[in-house]
Structures are given as structure tokens and as C-alpha cells.
Design a protein around this motif. Structure first.
Motif, short mmCIF file in Angstrom:
data_model
loop_
_atom_site.label_atom_id
_atom_site.label_comp_id
_atom_site.label_asym_id
_atom_site.label_seq_id
_atom_site.Cartn_x
_atom_site.Cartn_y
_atom_site.Cartn_z
N ALA A 52 -62.44 59.27 155.29
CA ALA A 52 -63.88 59.01 155.26
C ALA A 52 -64.21 57.63 155.82
O ALA A 52 -65.20 57.48 156.56
CB ALA A 52 -64.39 59.14 153.83
N ALA A 55 -63.87 57.66 159.54
CA ALA A 55 -65.03 58.32 160.13
C ALA A 55 -66.21 57.36 160.19
O ALA A 55 -66.93 57.31 161.20
CB ALA A 55 -65.39 59.57 159.34
N MET A 119 -73.39 62.74 154.72
CA MET A 119 -72.08 63.20 155.18
C MET A 119 -71.11 63.16 154.01
O MET A 119 -71.00 62.13 153.33
CB MET A 119 -71.57 62.33 156.33
N THR A 125 -66.94 69.70 147.60
CA THR A 125 -68.16 70.21 148.21
C THR A 125 -69.17 70.65 147.16
O THR A 125 -70.37 70.39 147.28
CB THR A 125 -67.83 71.40 149.13
N VAL A 299 -73.67 66.93 156.54
CA VAL A 299 -72.38 67.23 157.15
C VAL A 299 -71.37 67.48 156.04
O VAL A 299 -71.14 66.60 155.20
CB VAL A 299 -71.90 66.07 158.05
N THR A 301 -67.63 67.86 155.53
CA THR A 301 -66.36 67.67 156.22
C THR A 301 -65.23 68.37 155.47
O THR A 301 -65.33 68.66 154.28
CB THR A 301 -66.01 66.18 156.33
N SER A 302 -64.17 68.63 156.19
CA SER A 302 -62.94 69.18 155.62
C SER A 302 -61.79 68.27 156.03
O SER A 302 -61.83 67.64 157.10
CB SER A 302 -62.70 70.59 156.17
N ARG A 303 -60.78 68.20 155.19
CA ARG A 303 -59.62 67.36 155.53
C ARG A 303 -58.94 67.86 156.80
O ARG A 303 -58.24 67.10 157.48
CB ARG A 303 -58.62 67.34 154.37
N ASP A 305 -60.55 68.82 159.45
CA ASP A 305 -61.37 68.53 160.62
C ASP A 305 -60.71 67.48 161.51
O ASP A 305 -60.10 66.52 161.01
CB ASP A 305 -62.74 67.99 160.19
N ARG A 310 -65.63 65.33 163.20
CA ARG A 310 -66.37 64.49 162.25
C ARG A 310 -67.45 63.68 162.97
O ARG A 310 -68.60 63.62 162.53
CB ARG A 310 -65.41 63.55 161.52
N SER A 313 -70.14 65.97 164.40
CA SER A 313 -71.02 66.48 163.35
C SER A 313 -72.03 65.42 162.94
O SER A 313 -73.21 65.73 162.70
CB SER A 313 -70.19 66.91 162.14
#
Length: 326
Positions: A52, A55, A119, A125, A299, A301-303, A305, A310, A313
């Protein structure tokens, strides 16, 4: 404050091999141009791991948004050390230690207009989405909340959207109507005046034993009556017919969508999730994705991704936010 003072954009490793997904790269360029000298605030919710924070650094370096870190200072600082990111380069909104607390604070800030988009960081989630869909304090809009991916596929000639692969498990017809309307708004915000939509099913004929084919026909009829504005909506279509004009020609299907779809509307989450992963792992694609139907874009996110996904998005969120603000 200079978000890139500790790590210049040039010092960052490339997001993906050069030229792999040029359409996603152009999304980032468009968001950078839209942000100009005043990048809008993007709330990173509970950014308490290295992914994170990395990103956040890349979003800032790309000039598409001003990341605002919303989470417990101690946990964010620990993740920043792991990612070799200078926490002082970013605005930080200190919250309690849990993901739910960070989500509630971020949603409140978005409701107040202090954040242009959200995000997901390292919280679950369902923690974020519970705050988003809260009846009294959330970010619900007038339609059902849904999700769309925007894919850059090496073997397709333009970006193609896929909805809904994330939020709605087994949508009935009214939900599909909202999913379609949300995705059309996204595409129009990107400049597509008359998006082409294939409502995909296992077969391209209406079969009473397959409810999705009846829903597809109903959506196409709604579009023909002008209920979705300027859009070409056809269904039911098999995936092969929607994706390939040659497949449609061989099956003698007269279609304005075949081989030129901007959006594929899937029948349920099972089909959408498998198609999404096939696009990525078999088709060599990558995608930007957003939660839609909310007051601000979100947004998830997934690990798994990629870094490009990222950042792309986040760029898509900024472009959609600008479109929502008019």
C-alpha cells in the motif's frame, strides 16, 4: 510538501515491461494531465503494509493524485519503514488501529468532500465496503453499487470493460440494469459517446432454461427503448461472438457489437471472476478497476494486483471523480 522528495519517479522500478499495456499507460497520462498542478486527494484506507505504501509513492510520483494516508500512525509508520517510504512526504489522518475504524473515517472524509476517491489498503474488503454501503453514513448513490474492470488485452484493439466480477454475486434483472448503467457512465466519462455492449451468456439465443439469456434480451430491449441513453446493447451473445467479429460471421450473427465491444456484461460473479482471471493469466491482460454507483470512486486492490494495475486504477478513479464533479 513534495510527495516524491525521498524517491523520485525516475528512481522507481518500472511498473511493467515497456509497451506491455500501453492503453493503461495512456490512462495514467490522461489522469496526470487532468490533475495538472493540483492533484486531487486520494484516500488510502488503512495503508499498513509495504504494498500500500509503495502504491502511494507511485501514485504521487505519477502526478495523478495526492495520497492521503488514513490509518493508525504507528502501523502506517511501520509499513513505511518496510517499504522505504518517507511517511512525512504524505498527509496522514491518524485513526484507531483497526481497519474498520480507518474505513469509517475515510468514508466520512469522502462524504464531506475532503477526498475525491478512496483506495483500499491492507484492510479486508468487507471492512471497507461495510462503511461504504452504510445506510446512514456511507457513500451510496441512487443506483445499486457495482464494480467494473477496464482491461488492456494484447490481442484486442482497445480497452474493454468487464462488469460485474467483484460486488454482485447473482444479480437479478434490476441489479443488472444498474450494473450496466454504472459501467456506461464510466465509459462515457472516458469520452465514449456511444459505448457498445455485449451482454454475454453461455449461448447466443434466448433459452427459458437459462435465465441469464432472458435478462440479456430484456436489457437489450431496454436499450432499444432509449433507457440507457446513447448505447448499443446486444444480448444474449456468447463470449466468442461479442469478442470476435469472425466468430459472429461464422455463426451468421448480424451484430454491431461483435469484435468491437467496449463492455462485456457478465451474468454473475462466477462467470465474471473466471473471465477476469482468464484475461489476466491466459490472455496476458492487466486492468484498472473501480467500485461504481457510489458518491466517490473506490479502488479495491488485491495483493495479486500488479503495480501497474494499482496505479492505473488510481488514475481511473481520478478520471471518474473528475467526471462525477462535472
Amino acid at each position: 510538501m513534495n510527495p516524491t522528495s525521498s524517491s523520485s519517479a525516475a528512481a522507481l522500478a518500472p511498473l511493467s515491461p515497456a509497451g506491455t499495456h500501453p492503453r493503461l499507460a495512456r490512462l495514467v497520462e490522461a489522469a496526470r494531465a487532468r490533475a495538472a498542478s493540483q492533484p486531487p486527494p486520494l484516500g488510502l484506507v488503512h495503508p499498513c503494509d509495504a504494498l500500500a505504501l509503495d502504491a502511494a509513492r507511485r501514485v504521487a510520483a505519477a502526478g495523478i493524485a495526492r495520497p492521503v494516508l488514513v490509518g493508525a500512525r504507528e502501523l502506517v509508520a511501520r509499513a513505511a519503514d518496510e517499504a522505504a517510504v518517507a511517511i512525512d512526504d504524505f498527509e496522514l489522518v491518524d485513526t484507531g488501529p483497526g481497519g474498520a475504524q480507518a474505513a469509517a473515517r475515510a468514508v466520512a472524509l469522502a462524504r464531506a468532500g475532503a477526498l475525491a476517491a478512496l483506495m483500499k489498503g491492507s484492510l479486508h474488503t468487507d471492512e471497507l465496503m461495510s462503511a461504504v454501503v452504510h445506510r446512514d453514513h456511507g457513500l451510496r448513490g441512487t443506483r445499486r453499487v457495482s464494480h467494473a474492470f477496464l482491461f488492456d488485452l494484447p490481442r484486442y484493439h482497445k480497452l474493454i470493460a468487464l462488469a460485474d466480477c467483484v460486488v454482485n454475486i447473482a444479480p437479478h434483472l434490476p441489479a443488472k440494469r444498474d450494473i450496466l448503467a454504472n459501467a456506461l457512465d464510466l465509459l462515457r466519462g472516458l469520452g465514449l459517446e456511444q459505448p457498445k455492449v455485449g451482454v454475454v451468456c453461455a449461448v447466443e439465443t434466448v433459452n427459458p432454461a437459462i435465465a441469464a439469456t432472458q435478462d440479456a434480451k430484456a436489457l437489450a430491449d431496454m436499450a432499444a427503448r432509449g433507457e440507457f441513453g446513447r448505447a448499443v446493447v446486444e444480448g444474449p451473445l456468447g463470449f466468442d461472438n461479442a469478442y470476435s467479429a469472425e466468430a459472429a460471421r461464422i455463426k451468421r450473427i448480424d451484430s454491431d457489437v461483435a469484435g468491437d465491444a467496449d463492455l462485456l456484461l457478465v451474468p454473475d460473479l462466477n462467470a465474471g471472476n473466471m473471465l477476469y482471471k482468464s484475461f489476466n493469466y491466459v490472455g496476458g491482460g492487466d486492468a484498472a478497476g473501480l467500485v461504481l454507483g457510489t458518491r466517490v470512486p473506490i479502488v479495491l486492490t488485491s495483493r495479486a494486483d500488479t503495480l501497474q494495475a494499482r496505479v492505473a486504477s488510481a488514475a481511473l478513479a481520478m478520471l471518474q471523480s473528475s467526471s462525477l464533479r462535472g
